[in-house]
Design an enzyme around this catalytic site. Sequence first.
Site, PDB file in Angstrom:
ATOM      1  N   HIS A 207       0.863  -1.183   0.000  1.00 53.51           N
ATOM      2  CA  HIS A 207       0.000   0.000   0.000  1.00 53.51           C
ATOM      3  C   HIS A 207       0.897   1.229   0.000  1.00 53.51           C
ATOM      4  CE1 HIS A 207      -4.098  -1.680   0.637  1.00 53.51           C
ATOM      5  NE2 HIS A 207      -3.385  -2.746   0.962  1.00 53.51           N
ATOM      6  N   CYS A 238      -8.231  -0.644   3.873  1.00 49.00           N
ATOM      7  CA  CYS A 238      -8.653  -1.782   4.693  1.00 49.00           C
ATOM      8  C   CYS A 238      -9.605  -1.284   5.762  1.00 49.00           C
ATOM      9  CB  CYS A 238      -7.448  -2.464   5.343  1.00 49.00           C
ATOM     10  SG  CYS A 238      -7.930  -3.752   6.519  1.00 49.00           S
ATOM     11  N   ASN A 247      -3.666   0.577  -2.670  1.00 50.50           N
ATOM     12  CA  ASN A 247      -2.586  -0.284  -3.132  1.00 50.50           C
ATOM     13  C   ASN A 247      -1.702   0.508  -4.093  1.00 50.50           C
ATOM     14  OD1 ASN A 247      -5.243  -2.172  -2.940  1.00 50.50           O
ATOM     15  ND2 ASN A 247      -3.404  -3.267  -2.305  1.00 50.50           N
TER      16      ASN A 247
HETATM   17 MG    MG Z   1      -4.363  -4.755   1.228  1.00 48.90          MG
END
Ligand code: MG
Length: 303
Positions: A207, A238, A247
């Site tokens: 990320h 998340c 990401n």
């Molecule tokens: Mg992830």
Amino acid sequence: MAGSIEIVEVSPRDGLQNEAVLVSTEAKVELVNRAIAAGLRRIEVTSFVNPKRVPQMADAEVVLSALPKDKGVSYIGLALNGRGFDRALAAGASEVNYVLVASDTFSNRNNGAPTLDTLTGWAEVAAAARAAKIPTSITIGAAFGCPFEGEVPVERVVEIAKRAAEHGTDEIALADTIGVGSPADVVERFTAVAKALPGMRLRAHFHNTRNTGIANAYAAITAGVTVLDSSLGGVGGCPFAPAATGNIPTEDLIYMLNRMKVETGVDLATAIEGAKWLEGVLGRQNPAMLGRAGIFPPVPKVA
Ligand code: MG
């Protein structure tokens, strides 16, 4: 350095799971089809988790059933336990990505149990996967640091990887879920896991929370990683990690790899187009940079 790198497109799962507004099933299916059109051949399409906890993934079965089966694409379903695995199998996922979390506090929040307990669950899933002849990967979340506990020792990550591998898996990913790692951490951790598990296919999941994502991807390749996760537009997050962001962007990553003469099989212009379309769906600008800056050298316009 590897002459080719396999990209796992994770936008339909990691990219969307944190979105507050529900994305329609049609848009999810179109996102996967746009990824396929760009040349992506491994796509994490959904997660088979409790829809009360992650409402965005409640249509997992419907999404999977609507995807083309004749394109040679491997559709990955994410699972956190045996129930998730059973659902993924029944829905026709091509492979299952089973997630373990390196720290107990985060594991309790994300998977509902401490790390070692989820390893017991993995032992059962690994046996079931073997019986069903379905490929599996393991992702070790928070492998570079935990939002609750802080530093995660390298030894712990290696130990979890070894224990997971004992039950048999085709691939192990280290995930920097909260984007805290540096290239030095990446080289150290992947080198340690590779040493403990010779021959294991290694995948990296980064990320870009602190803008180290692309540097980390480069470092991972130098450390022998041959599979990288990324998401079109760099969307993602998340729900169980505070301040988690997207990401690493697929198109920014491919641009770098193209310039390094590392093959990915992905068409950049089509990837950028897909990411731009996704901006329209989500109603905001993507974090990815290539779509704004443009490909270099410029692609001539065809009359
Ligand atoms: Mg992830």
